[in-house]
Motif scaffolding. Structure first.
Motif, PDB file in Angstrom:
ATOM      1  N   VAL A  24       0.851  -1.598  -0.250  1.00  0.00           N
ATOM      2  CA  VAL A  24       0.329  -0.399   0.044  1.00  0.00           C
ATOM      3  C   VAL A  24       1.046   1.276  -0.129  1.00  0.00           C
ATOM      4  CG1 VAL A  24      -1.608   1.191   1.321  1.00  0.00           C
ATOM      5  CG2 VAL A  24      -2.647  -1.127   1.182  1.00  0.00           C
TER       6      VAL A  24
ATOM      7  N   LEU B 197       1.111   4.033  -2.906  1.00  0.00           N
ATOM      8  CA  LEU B 197       0.388   5.669  -2.566  1.00  0.00           C
ATOM      9  C   LEU B 197       1.931   6.204  -3.609  1.00  0.00           C
ATOM     10  CD1 LEU B 197      -1.114   7.596  -1.323  1.00  0.00           C
ATOM     11  CD2 LEU B 197      -0.716   6.977   0.368  1.00  0.00           C
TER      12      LEU B 197
ATOM     13  N   LEU C 132       1.541   6.359  -7.249  1.00  0.00           N
ATOM     14  CA  LEU C 132       0.562   7.225  -7.117  1.00  0.00           C
ATOM     15  C   LEU C 132       0.853   8.693  -7.640  1.00  0.00           C
ATOM     16  CD1 LEU C 132      -2.065   7.908  -8.779  1.00  0.00           C
ATOM     17  CD2 LEU C 132      -2.934   7.686  -6.185  1.00  0.00           C
ATOM     18  N   VAL C 133       1.986   9.624  -6.294  1.00  0.00           N
ATOM     19  CA  VAL C 133       2.301  10.628  -5.761  1.00  0.00           C
ATOM     20  C   VAL C 133       3.358  11.040  -7.024  1.00  0.00           C
ATOM     21  CG1 VAL C 133       3.103  12.418  -3.869  1.00  0.00           C
ATOM     22  CG2 VAL C 133       1.793  10.668  -3.141  1.00  0.00           C
TER      23      VAL C 133
ATOM     24  N   LEU D 248      -3.359   0.920  -6.208  1.00  0.00           N
ATOM     25  CA  LEU D 248      -3.172   1.363  -5.302  1.00  0.00           C
ATOM     26  C   LEU D 248      -4.359   0.858  -4.705  1.00  0.00           C
ATOM     27  CD1 LEU D 248      -2.415   2.513  -2.110  1.00  0.00           C
ATOM     28  CD2 LEU D 248      -3.663   4.919  -3.747  1.00  0.00           C
TER      29      LEU D 248
END
Length: 400
Positions: A94, A98, A101-102, A122
């Motif tokens: 996880v 994340l 994605l960022v 995610l």
């Protein structure tokens, strides 16, 4: 350092699962901790190396999301395989999802096509982690969720009361996670499998741009082979993910193939006096993906045969194969007589397939498909009276 940590963590996690004796009663915890370290270390190492090499932003995002997809898929597989929850491993997945994605949004913005991939990874990581985070261990060694434990409480109290009064003790039924149900662990594995195929295709697409449909479908076929090599209890989630991704790509490609096949018929108008010299240009005028359409459908047929159970594997495979053939004249800019030949051969092949099976329902389905293909061949042959006569004669002979 991170790369060495990832390799060492993965090795320890695999060793703890396959040879738990060396770690004693704490093998599960040791494996979970090592898996979590490997899950986090791999993407961090890849991102750090990409930054040091100063690669461009699209390549940095693609290679980073590939590393994240590997970590998420490994964590999902650990959740499927582990007798106890792999909370640290799933939590690490996880965290890196994340991070991916960022990092993707920061480098390429929200409108980039890699953002949906990062969101899928995610969501898959969260589903995989949350599915087993509330599991508890009961006295007989099995694992169950807190909700299931609460449901078992009345029967457990009744068993204790019967034991106290000397009655025969009936133990509460042991809860076991059913690997063939569509629970959160399987959903997480499904998303992770689809995300891994997507990430590999995006990475390879940097070196071979413009063939995205073929790349993704090829990855689905490859993963389908790998899924069949997994233990049976682990296959449902990954199989579902590969099937959904392959189904989406196949549906999009099939719709394009239908339009191309219809344009082939239109290119032969006005019937009987059509301009054969310009037929190829008219037929291929609406072929936006070129050779990718028939190639993708052929790969989709292979994936269907590998992934789907009988008789759906043959059903989907025949349809995909037929659409691939019907799209070829437009997609490959073939001559005017090619759709007649291709559709006729497909009709004969499907008809033979109908004659070779014992299932009456499947036989009728294939005969119907053969009739449709034969009708299409006749329609494509109407560019000239002599060709439609030959096509009709071929249909009659094949029917005999």
């Amino acid at each position: 350092t991170f790369a060495l940590g990832a390799a060492a963590g993965a090795a320890v996690a695999v060793l703890a699962h396959t040879r738990p004796g060396w770690a004693g009663p704490y093998a599960d915890r040791v494996g979970d901790l090592a898996g979590g370290g490997a899950t986090v270390s791999l993407p961090v190492a890849v991102y750090a190396l990409a930054s040091l090499l100063e690669v461009d932003a699209p390549a940095r995002v693609a290679v980073g999301l590939f590393a994240v997809a590997v970590s998420v898929a490994a964590a999902a597989l650990a959740q499927l395989a582990g007798e106890t929850p792999r909370t640290i491993t799933a939590g690490g997945a996880v965290a890196v999802a994340l991070l991916g994605l960022v990092y993707t949004v920061k480098l390429l913005g929200l409108t980039n096509l890699n953002v949906p991939l990062a969101i899928l990874l995610l969501a898959s990581a969260i589903a995989s982690m949350s599915a087993r985070v509330f599991e508890v261990t009961v006295d007989d060694g099995g694992n169950q969720t807190l909700f299931a434990a609460a449901r078992m409480a009345p029967s457990a109290v009744g068993a204790f009361a019967r034991a106290a009064t000397g009655d025969h003790v009936v133990a509460p039924p042991r809860f076991q996670r059913r690997d063939r149900t569509l629970d959160g662990v399987n959903l997480g594995a499904a998303g992770a499998t689809a995300g891994l195929a997507w990430a590999v295709a995006a990475l390879v697409g940097l070196a071979a741009p413009g063939i995205d449909l073929v790349l993704i479908t090829a990855m689905v076929v490859l993963l389908s082979v790998v899924v069949n090599l997994l233990p049976l209890d682990w296959q449902r989630g990954p199989r579902l993910g590969a099937a959904i991704l392959g189904g989406i790509i196949a549906a999009v490609t099939a719709s394009v193939a239908v339009l191309e096949a219809a344009n082939v018929i239109r290119a032969g108008t006005p019937w009987g006096v059509a301009d054969l010299a310009g037929w190829t240009d008219r037929a291929s005028a609406t072929a936006p993906f070129g050779w990718q359409v028939p190639a993708t459908l052929l790969l989709a047929a292979a994936a269907a045969v590998i992934l789907l159970p009988e008789p759906n594997d043959a059903r989907v495979g025949f349809v995909a194969l037929s659409l691939a053939g019907l799209s070829m004249p437009a997609a490959l800019a073939l001559p005017w007589w090619s759709p007649v030949l291709i559709a006729g051969l497909l009709a004969v092949a499907v008809g033979i397939g109908a004659a070779l099976i014992d299932d009456p329902l499947l036989a009728r389905e294939r005969l119907t498909m053969a009739a449709l293909l034969g009708t299409y061949a006749v329609g494509a042959a109407m560019v000239r009276p002599e060709t439609v006569t030959a096509a009709l004669a071929g249909v009659v002979i094949a029917g005999l």
